[in-house]
Design a protein around this motif. Sequence first.
Motif, mmCIF file in Angstrom:
data_model
loop_
_atom_site.group_PDB
_atom_site.id
_atom_site.type_symbol
_atom_site.label_atom_id
_atom_site.label_comp_id
_atom_site.label_asym_id
_atom_site.label_seq_id
_atom_site.Cartn_x
_atom_site.Cartn_y
_atom_site.Cartn_z
ATOM 1 N N LEU A 300 0.805 -1.222 0.000
ATOM 2 C CA LEU A 300 0.000 0.000 0.000
ATOM 3 C C LEU A 300 0.845 1.282 0.000
ATOM 4 C CD1 LEU A 300 -2.754 -1.014 2.608
ATOM 5 C CD2 LEU A 300 -2.938 -1.043 0.122
ATOM 6 N N GLU A 301 2.037 1.184 0.539
ATOM 7 C CA GLU A 301 2.860 2.388 0.724
ATOM 8 C C GLU A 301 3.121 3.101 -0.612
ATOM 9 O OE1 GLU A 301 6.492 1.543 2.744
ATOM 10 O OE2 GLU A 301 6.565 3.600 3.519
ATOM 11 N N GLY A 302 2.903 4.401 -0.598
ATOM 12 C CA GLY A 302 3.188 5.203 -1.799
ATOM 13 C C GLY A 302 2.099 5.129 -2.862
ATOM 14 N N ARG A 303 1.083 4.273 -2.659
ATOM 15 C CA ARG A 303 -0.017 4.183 -3.632
ATOM 16 C C ARG A 303 -1.055 5.253 -3.307
ATOM 17 N NH1 ARG A 303 0.502 -1.130 -5.629
ATOM 18 N NH2 ARG A 303 -0.574 -0.393 -7.491
ATOM 19 N N SER A 304 -1.788 5.674 -4.338
ATOM 20 C CA SER A 304 -2.749 6.754 -4.130
ATOM 21 C C SER A 304 -4.173 6.204 -3.967
ATOM 22 C CB SER A 304 -2.687 7.735 -5.303
ATOM 23 O OG SER A 304 -2.942 7.059 -6.507
ATOM 24 N N VAL A 305 -4.981 6.914 -3.197
ATOM 25 C CA VAL A 305 -6.355 6.460 -2.935
ATOM 26 C C VAL A 305 -7.314 7.653 -3.010
ATOM 27 C CG1 VAL A 305 -5.994 6.567 -0.414
ATOM 28 C CG2 VAL A 305 -7.839 5.176 -1.317
ATOM 29 N N PHE A 306 -8.502 7.383 -3.515
ATOM 30 C CA PHE A 306 -9.543 8.402 -3.723
ATOM 31 C C PHE A 306 -10.832 7.868 -3.104
ATOM 32 C CE2 PHE A 306 -12.725 10.808 -5.901
ATOM 33 C CZ PHE A 306 -12.135 11.930 -6.503
ATOM 34 N N GLN A 409 -8.256 -6.497 14.422
ATOM 35 C CA GLN A 409 -8.850 -6.408 13.085
ATOM 36 C C GLN A 409 -8.056 -5.473 12.158
ATOM 37 O OE1 GLN A 409 -10.910 -8.606 15.249
ATOM 38 N NE2 GLN A 409 -11.103 -6.518 15.969
ATOM 39 N N ALA A 410 -7.006 -4.800 12.701
ATOM 40 C CA ALA A 410 -6.316 -3.774 11.891
ATOM 41 C C ALA A 410 -5.729 -4.379 10.611
ATOM 42 C CB ALA A 410 -5.229 -3.104 12.726
ATOM 43 N N ALA A 411 -5.135 -5.561 10.739
ATOM 44 C CA ALA A 411 -4.511 -6.163 9.546
ATOM 45 C C ALA A 411 -5.586 -6.641 8.565
ATOM 46 C CB ALA A 411 -3.607 -7.323 9.944
ATOM 47 N N ASP A 412 -6.720 -7.118 9.090
ATOM 48 C CA ASP A 412 -7.818 -7.519 8.188
ATOM 49 C C ASP A 412 -8.305 -6.311 7.399
ATOM 50 O OD1 ASP A 412 -7.640 -9.995 9.299
ATOM 51 O OD2 ASP A 412 -9.361 -9.750 10.636
ATOM 52 N N LEU A 413 -8.358 -5.164 8.089
ATOM 53 C CA LEU A 413 -8.793 -3.938 7.418
ATOM 54 C C LEU A 413 -7.801 -3.567 6.307
ATOM 55 C CD1 LEU A 413 -10.427 -1.326 7.115
ATOM 56 C CD2 LEU A 413 -9.151 -0.375 9.042
ATOM 57 N N ALA A 414 -6.528 -3.586 6.634
ATOM 58 C CA ALA A 414 -5.524 -3.273 5.602
ATOM 59 C C ALA A 414 -5.647 -4.266 4.445
ATOM 60 C CB ALA A 414 -4.128 -3.305 6.199
ATOM 61 N N GLY A 415 -5.927 -5.543 4.793
ATOM 62 C CA GLY A 415 -6.060 -6.578 3.766
ATOM 63 C C GLY A 415 -7.188 -6.281 2.784
ATOM 64 N N LEU A 416 -8.249 -5.634 3.274
ATOM 65 C CA LEU A 416 -9.361 -5.296 2.380
ATOM 66 C C LEU A 416 -8.908 -4.316 1.286
ATOM 67 C CD1 LEU A 416 -12.277 -4.860 4.961
ATOM 68 C CD2 LEU A 416 -12.010 -6.710 3.306
ATOM 69 N N PHE A 417 -7.928 -3.466 1.596
ATOM 70 C CA PHE A 417 -7.422 -2.528 0.590
ATOM 71 C C PHE A 417 -6.329 -3.165 -0.264
ATOM 72 C CE2 PHE A 417 -9.061 0.166 4.022
ATOM 73 C CZ PHE A 417 -9.956 0.933 3.299
ATOM 74 N N VAL A 418 -5.632 -4.141 0.308
ATOM 75 C CA VAL A 418 -4.550 -4.808 -0.443
ATOM 76 C C VAL A 418 -5.140 -5.641 -1.577
ATOM 77 C CG1 VAL A 418 -2.885 -6.709 -0.235
ATOM 78 C CG2 VAL A 418 -2.853 -4.837 1.433
ATOM 79 N N ARG A 419 -6.277 -6.299 -1.309
ATOM 80 C CA ARG A 419 -6.824 -7.277 -2.261
ATOM 81 C C ARG A 419 -7.062 -6.722 -3.668
ATOM 82 N NH1 ARG A 419 -11.148 -9.788 1.106
ATOM 83 N NH2 ARG A 419 -9.602 -9.784 2.746
ATOM 84 N N PRO A 420 -7.766 -5.589 -3.815
ATOM 85 C CA PRO A 420 -7.979 -5.108 -5.194
ATOM 86 C C PRO A 420 -6.682 -4.720 -5.902
ATOM 87 C CG PRO A 420 -8.969 -3.600 -3.576
ATOM 88 C CD PRO A 420 -8.515 -4.792 -2.833
ATOM 89 N N LEU A 421 -5.698 -4.247 -5.140
ATOM 90 C CA LEU A 421 -4.426 -3.883 -5.771
ATOM 91 C C LEU A 421 -3.685 -5.136 -6.229
ATOM 92 C CD1 LEU A 421 -3.228 -1.012 -3.397
ATOM 93 C CD2 LEU A 421 -4.110 -0.810 -5.710
ATOM 94 N N GLU A 422 -3.749 -6.168 -5.399
ATOM 95 C CA GLU A 422 -3.104 -7.441 -5.767
ATOM 96 C C GLU A 422 -3.764 -8.043 -7.008
ATOM 97 O OE1 GLU A 422 -0.598 -9.778 -4.779
ATOM 98 O OE2 GLU A 422 0.148 -7.793 -4.252
#
Length: 429
Positions: A300-306, A409-422
């Motif tokens: 996620l680092e350095g990636r942009s989000v809207f 749950q913090a890592a699960d939350l981050a995982g929700l944003f990682v999935r579409p990028l992966e």
Amino acid sequence: MDARVIPIREAAACDAPPAVSQERGQREVFCGLTAIIWMHRRIQDAFFLVVGSRTCAHLIQSAAGVMIFAEPRFGTAIIDDRDLAGLADANDEIDRVVNRLLERRPDIRLLFLVGSCPSEVIKLDLSRAAQRLNTRHAPAVRVVDFSGSGIETTFTQGEDSCLAALAPQLPALPPTAPPELLVVGTLADVVEDQFRRLFEAMGTGPVRFFPPRRAREMPAIGPNTRMLLAQPFLADTARALESRGVKRLPAPFPIGVEGTTDWLRAGARACGVADERIDAVLQPARERATRALAALRPTLEGRSVFFFPDSQLELPLARFLSREMGMDLIEVGTPYLHRAHLAAELERLPAHTRIVEGQDVERQLDRCLAARPDLTVCGLGLANPLEARGLSTKWSIELVFSPIQGFEQAADLAGLFVRPLERARRLAA
Ligand code: SF4
């Protein structure tokens, strides 16, 4: 603690909070009926009876998905088109449906009559209907009305409307009662259990949760009650509780390691717990969560989000993604922004972030397509068109349905944003 997480005081001292611009135009959000989907799981002896049209019935059945195969705790009384002369019939019909339902389901202790926006429903006075039904069914069953109408509410406001209707009915504590902590806002049971254990370990004394798991466990409140908001979309509920003397504790929301720490700390400090004890209790869970996040951060680092405005969770989520995951915030839209409730979130966002309250969907789509963010968080209706234009999206409704609060749950939350990028990375490969 991850060295890259900016310490709170440092960020607050050197950055002014970002400016908030307002936008008014066409909106793309679900109505408040959607909140029934998570609220019926929370209050296990409640039933949500939508007084609405076939459209309302389809919305909650398709949003609830598989739940319709279980014995449901929600349903729709369909009120067909009728003129004013037919209102007496409509009231009789509501009474008939409710009486039949309560005969068949003796497990129901709390019945919500949920208003919707078809004109034939607007003509009905549901608060009078609730009063009438209470004279017959209380105290065994309490009947409460609230609005989930798309004219008055966006989807998380359905919860606000429901809790604000319950707040005046909560039992009263005398002014001499000892101080108590009240957590306000629906949390998954697993998250509530974790928070309860941490508060207990810190020695805060009794902590109540509103809404509770069962109707008979409604918390009593009074001038010595201190409330911690667990959700950022509860403006009316907070106002209703404050009018009964409850004091709100300012804090960020319990999302990510930083938000969870400061939220729990605000509650514990209000109960007189010393910082050393708070730190000692929270440290192991903080370290576990920080380690789990570190494994996901490189994606996620350095990636942009809207963020498109949808759930009102946008600011706390943006703060988490920016400060703990190193993401670059292009724009953070939110349907409504309560300045006082979100003050601790606003001051943690980078000063240059564009914050937009309200929505003009066409203009926002133009800005999003021009910026071409790595990830767009938006409602279901916008996700497919944006995917077709080559953008990776995350459905904001998933963030409301999933347990995302707390350390575990913090890592699960981050995982929700990682999935579409992966997924996008694999497709590109
Ligand atoms: Fe549609 Fe209004 Fe019913 Fe919501 S309440 S499903 S917006 S008709």
